[in-house]
Design a protein around this motif. Structure first.
Motif, PDB file in Angstrom:
ATOM      1  N   SER A   1      24.451-126.996 -33.771  1.00  0.00           N
ATOM      2  CA  SER A   1      23.952-126.836 -35.137  1.00  0.00           C
ATOM      3  C   SER A   1      24.310-125.466 -35.700  1.00  0.00           C
ATOM      4  CB  SER A   1      22.437-127.029 -35.136  1.00  0.00           C
ATOM      5  OG  SER A   1      21.890-126.703 -36.382  1.00  0.00           O
ATOM      6  N   TYR A   2      24.123-124.431 -34.887  1.00  0.00           N
ATOM      7  CA  TYR A   2      24.453-123.083 -35.346  1.00  0.00           C
ATOM      8  C   TYR A   2      25.957-122.914 -35.573  1.00  0.00           C
ATOM      9  CZ  TYR A   2      19.722-121.422 -34.485  1.00  0.00           C
ATOM     10  OH  TYR A   2      18.381-121.223 -34.535  1.00  0.00           O
TER      11      TYR A   2
ATOM     12  N   THR B   1      28.055-125.317 -36.365  1.00  0.00           N
ATOM     13  CA  THR B   1      28.378-126.083 -37.575  1.00  0.00           C
ATOM     14  C   THR B   1      28.042-125.276 -38.823  1.00  0.00           C
ATOM     15  OG1 THR B   1      27.928-128.149 -36.407  1.00  0.00           O
ATOM     16  CG2 THR B   1      27.957-128.238 -38.805  1.00  0.00           C
ATOM     17  N   GLY B   2      26.869-124.664 -38.846  1.00  0.00           N
ATOM     18  CA  GLY B   2      26.483-123.831 -39.981  1.00  0.00           C
ATOM     19  C   GLY B   2      27.398-122.635 -40.151  1.00  0.00           C
TER      20      GLY B   2
ATOM     21  N   SER C   1      29.789-121.989 -43.328  1.00  0.00           N
ATOM     22  CA  SER C   1      29.648-120.773 -44.124  1.00  0.00           C
ATOM     23  C   SER C   1      30.963-120.004 -44.217  1.00  0.00           C
ATOM     24  CB  SER C   1      28.543-119.880 -43.559  1.00  0.00           C
ATOM     25  OG  SER C   1      28.899-119.398 -42.287  1.00  0.00           O
TER      26      SER C   1
ATOM     27  N   GLN D   1      26.568-122.863 -50.243  1.00  0.00           N
ATOM     28  CA  GLN D   1      26.360-121.980 -49.102  1.00  0.00           C
ATOM     29  C   GLN D   1      24.878-121.640 -48.921  1.00  0.00           C
ATOM     30  OE1 GLN D   1      28.639-118.335 -49.034  1.00  0.00           O
ATOM     31  NE2 GLN D   1      28.788-118.502 -46.817  1.00  0.00           N
TER      32      GLN D   1
ATOM     33  N   VAL E   1      23.461-124.599 -47.162  1.00  0.00           N
ATOM     34  CA  VAL E   1      23.877-124.619 -45.752  1.00  0.00           C
ATOM     35  C   VAL E   1      23.041-123.639 -44.943  1.00  0.00           C
ATOM     36  CG1 VAL E   1      25.760-123.971 -44.198  1.00  0.00           C
ATOM     37  CG2 VAL E   1      26.212-125.483 -46.116  1.00  0.00           C
ATOM     38  N   HIS E   2      22.826-122.454 -45.467  1.00  0.00           N
ATOM     39  CA  HIS E   2      22.024-121.461 -44.750  1.00  0.00           C
ATOM     40  C   HIS E   2      20.583-121.926 -44.606  1.00  0.00           C
ATOM     41  CE1 HIS E   2      24.628-117.783 -44.414  1.00  0.00           C
ATOM     42  NE2 HIS E   2      25.392-118.617 -45.091  1.00  0.00           N
TER      43      HIS E   2
ATOM     44  N   HIS F   1      19.485-124.962 -44.436  1.00  0.00           N
ATOM     45  CA  HIS F   1      19.381-126.097 -43.508  1.00  0.00           C
ATOM     46  C   HIS F   1      19.705-125.700 -42.071  1.00  0.00           C
ATOM     47  CE1 HIS F   1      19.383-130.199 -42.115  1.00  0.00           C
ATOM     48  NE2 HIS F   1      20.571-129.993 -41.579  1.00  0.00           N
ATOM     49  N   TYR F   2      20.818-125.029 -41.859  1.00  0.00           N
ATOM     50  CA  TYR F   2      21.277-124.777 -40.491  1.00  0.00           C
ATOM     51  C   TYR F   2      20.654-123.538 -39.849  1.00  0.00           C
ATOM     52  CZ  TYR F   2      24.737-128.441 -40.931  1.00  0.00           C
ATOM     53  OH  TYR F   2      25.344-129.657 -41.077  1.00  0.00           O
TER      54      TYR F   2
END
Length: 96
Positions: free
Chosen positions: A6-7, A9-10, A14, A46, A49-50, A52-53
């Motif tokens: 997950s990290y 992917t984020g 980004s 972005q 994304v931040h 969520h992840y």
């Protein structure tokens, strides 16, 4: 909380969302308004994304109070910024 997948992917998302506005500006092939819209669009995505992840804000029941607190914070910030711009505009009109 989050897994390594997950990290990563984020992080990759980004990086991509940072490279897109850079490429838009450096290429110079689009109009300035299209470049500005692309920068703002990539910035909004972005932020999501931040959230969520990395901050793990989603629609689960555990994160619902955090989302509510963030929405209240955004409302207060919008009121401060909007009120400041309104006052400055009014002062500019009255002073000129």
């Amino acid at each position: 909380m989050g897994s390594l997948k997950s990290y990563l992917t984020g992080f990759v998302l980004s990086l991509i969302l940072t490279a897109i506005p850079f490429a838009l500006v450096m290429s110079g092939t689009l109009s300035s308004s299209a470049i500005l819209a692309g920068i703002f669009g990539a910035g909004i995505v972005q932020i999501l994304v931040h959230l969520h992840y990395f901050l793990h804000l989603d629609t689960s029941s555990a994160a619902r109070w955090n989302v509510l607190a963030m929405m209240f914070t955004l409302l207060i910030m919008a009121l401060f910024v909007g009120g400041t711009l309104w006052i400055m505009s009014s002062l500019n009109y009255r002073m000129m």
